[in-house]
Design a protein around this motif. Sequence first.
Motif, PDB file in Angstrom:
ATOM      1  N   GLY A  46       0.802  -1.208   0.000  1.00 20.70           N
ATOM      2  CA  GLY A  46       0.000   0.000   0.000  1.00 20.70           C
ATOM      3  C   GLY A  46       0.845   1.274   0.000  1.00 20.70           C
ATOM      4  O   GLY A  46       0.480   2.274  -0.615  1.00 20.70           O
ATOM      5  N   ARG A 228      -0.708  -9.018  -0.742  1.00 17.28           N
ATOM      6  CA  ARG A 228       0.645  -9.553  -0.704  1.00 17.28           C
ATOM      7  C   ARG A 228       0.617 -10.892   0.003  1.00 17.28           C
ATOM      8  O   ARG A 228      -0.187 -11.086   0.922  1.00 17.28           O
ATOM      9  CB  ARG A 228       1.552  -8.624   0.132  1.00 17.28           C
ATOM     10  CG  ARG A 228       2.219  -7.537  -0.606  1.00 17.28           C
ATOM     11  CD  ARG A 228       3.147  -6.736   0.281  1.00 17.28           C
ATOM     12  NE  ARG A 228       2.551  -6.283   1.511  1.00 17.28           N
ATOM     13  CZ  ARG A 228       2.873  -6.747   2.720  1.00 17.28           C
ATOM     14  NH1 ARG A 228       3.779  -7.695   2.864  1.00 17.28           N
ATOM     15  NH2 ARG A 228       2.289  -6.268   3.807  1.00 17.28           N
ATOM     16  N   GLU A 317     -10.217  -0.111  -2.303  1.00 17.40           N
ATOM     17  CA  GLU A 317     -10.236  -0.362  -3.755  1.00 17.40           C
ATOM     18  C   GLU A 317     -11.475  -1.153  -4.155  1.00 17.40           C
ATOM     19  O   GLU A 317     -12.155  -0.835  -5.134  1.00 17.40           O
ATOM     20  CB  GLU A 317      -8.976  -1.152  -4.160  1.00 17.40           C
ATOM     21  CG  GLU A 317      -7.702  -0.315  -4.153  1.00 17.40           C
ATOM     22  CD  GLU A 317      -6.422  -1.153  -4.221  1.00 17.40           C
ATOM     23  OE1 GLU A 317      -5.337  -0.576  -4.116  1.00 17.40           O
ATOM     24  OE2 GLU A 317      -6.524  -2.399  -4.347  1.00 17.40           O
TER      25      GLU A 317
HETATM   26  N1  UDP Z   1      -1.699  -5.495  -4.768  1.00 11.65           N
HETATM   27  C1  UDP Z   1      -1.541  -5.742  -6.109  1.00 11.65           C
HETATM   28  N2  UDP Z   1      -1.435  -7.023  -6.542  1.00 11.65           N
HETATM   29  C2  UDP Z   1      -1.473  -8.070  -5.700  1.00 11.65           C
HETATM   30  C3  UDP Z   1      -1.632  -7.811  -4.320  1.00 11.65           C
HETATM   31  C4  UDP Z   1      -1.744  -6.516  -3.878  1.00 11.65           C
HETATM   32  O1  UDP Z   1      -1.512  -4.818  -6.937  1.00 11.65           O
HETATM   33  O2  UDP Z   1      -1.373  -9.211  -6.149  1.00 11.65           O
HETATM   34  C5  UDP Z   1      -1.866  -4.102  -4.327  1.00 11.65           C
HETATM   35  C6  UDP Z   1      -3.260  -3.817  -3.830  1.00 11.65           C
HETATM   36  O3  UDP Z   1      -4.130  -3.609  -4.918  1.00 11.65           O
HETATM   37  C7  UDP Z   1      -3.037  -2.595  -2.954  1.00 11.65           C
HETATM   38  C8  UDP Z   1      -1.656  -2.843  -2.391  1.00 11.65           C
HETATM   39  O4  UDP Z   1      -1.019  -3.790  -3.248  1.00 11.65           O
HETATM   40  O5  UDP Z   1      -3.022  -1.420  -3.738  1.00 11.65           O
HETATM   41  C9  UDP Z   1      -1.722  -3.430  -0.984  1.00 11.65           C
HETATM   42  O6  UDP Z   1      -2.001  -2.436  -0.070  1.00 11.65           O
HETATM   43  P1  UDP Z   1      -2.619  -2.745   1.339  1.00 11.65           P
HETATM   44  O7  UDP Z   1      -2.700  -1.448   2.066  1.00 11.65           O
HETATM   45  O8  UDP Z   1      -3.913  -3.476   1.164  1.00 11.65           O
HETATM   46  O9  UDP Z   1      -1.630  -3.764   2.054  1.00 11.65           O
HETATM   47  P2  UDP Z   1      -0.021  -3.805   2.294  1.00 11.65           P
HETATM   48  O10 UDP Z   1       0.527  -4.688   1.229  1.00 11.65           O
HETATM   49  O11 UDP Z   1       0.486  -2.407   2.213  1.00 11.65           O
HETATM   50  O12 UDP Z   1       0.130  -4.420   3.631  1.00 11.65           O
END
Ligand code: UDP
Length: 411
Positions: A46, A228, A317
């Motif tokens: 994020g 992730r 999202e």
């Molecule tokens: N994301 C992505 N593809 C994936 C998994 C996650 O693009 O396969 C993106 C998701 O859409 C979001 C970000 O990574 O924009 C994750 O942000 P979040 O705050 O939910 O969690 P963090 O990874 O920062 O703990």
Amino acid sequence: MVGKIVQLEDYEKLVGAETVDRIREKAKRLQGLHVVNINSTYYGGGGAELLSSVSLMMNSVGIKTGWRIIQGPPDFFSITKKMHNALQGEEINLSDRKMQIFEEVIHENAIRNHLESHNMVIIHDPQPLPMINHYKKNGPWIWRCHIDLTSPNRELWDYLAPTIEKYDAVILGLKDYAQNIKTPQVFFMPAIDPFKIKNRDMREEEIKERLDHYEIPTDLPLVVQVSRFDRWKDPEGVIEAFKLARKEVDATLVLLGNVATDDPEGPEVYESLLEQREERIVILSHQDSALVNALQRSAAVVLQKSIREGFGLTVAEAMWKGTPVIGGNVGGIRYQIEDGVNGFLVSSAEEAAQRMVQLIKDKSLRDRMGQRAKATVGKRFLLTRYLEQYLDLFNSFETIYRFTGLPKEDR
Ligand code: UDP
């Protein structure tokens, strides 16, 4: 919108002219300010997601804003991931060796970056935190932490706190994460960029094309978690909940994940899940924003069953796309989902399963919740709100006018 960088004005149709004018006005006093952001990955979490959008928006309002990434060997990132976990409450064996590697790699990065002339330095998360030890400040330094700090490991916090206190301000995601430190703390919840590929409108054919491309079956309702590959996201719990729900409803589960470059635990988590794959449990690892968008749009239900969650951008999202989200009752998720109104909050796999069944069976409930979810994001979680909070913070530094081209009488 293809080929065009989003400008503040593009938000007018979403947030109104008054908000856009107010933001412009606040940016006026900051024209020409030179800002640099430092974090440890270009993509995968994020923090990076936010930076990619907000750094461009700052440029669009006349603030010269850059973004740099620190480098380090695998053992450095293995230590910083342990620190990340400990800040979220786990134990850590904070040996001298670990502290030495952490500090040395950041010292090396400090030598390679030249931050003496920037008027504002924003350091993100713990990885580059000690950068501040190696410069003479030429303006405020801000530490922006995206982590769930509900109950940080004390030993680690006590080690980091003297460095954190060298900063001029600390930005945390929620008031719940406030710490007992001397530095002033402000609280900015993240927000989404509705214009990027991940969030913009998609035509039915585009959605179908993405799902077909990855051979995702659409004959049954889709239950989706995009995260992730990280234990804090509880992918095991999602599979367990799905298996329970499946006793009552037919559906397909899709777990889409990625691995951030600063997270060495990701591949292991991904591999540990693979044996659970079956016809109706699809586990994918691809870096494809349009696929994220297509899945969040076509899902009957999105899950974000985290055990700890700084904010959980994936929740906003999916909500923006009118999809109801079942979220873990933790961290930032609780500030996005109002239980039973625009989604559901859950604390166990059983509860998640029960809500899944309820939503899958009841289309009108999904529609009602989805509409409210979208309205919540429109009101509270669009990037303009986040940008404005940054501008307010910048403007609050008394010395900031030294760095801008503003005539004296306007200061
Ligand atoms: N994301 C992505 N593809 C994936 C998994 C996650 O693009 O396969 C993106 C998701 O859409 C979001 C970000 O990574 O924009 C994750 O942000 P979040 O705050 O939910 O969690 P963090 O990874 O920062 O703990």
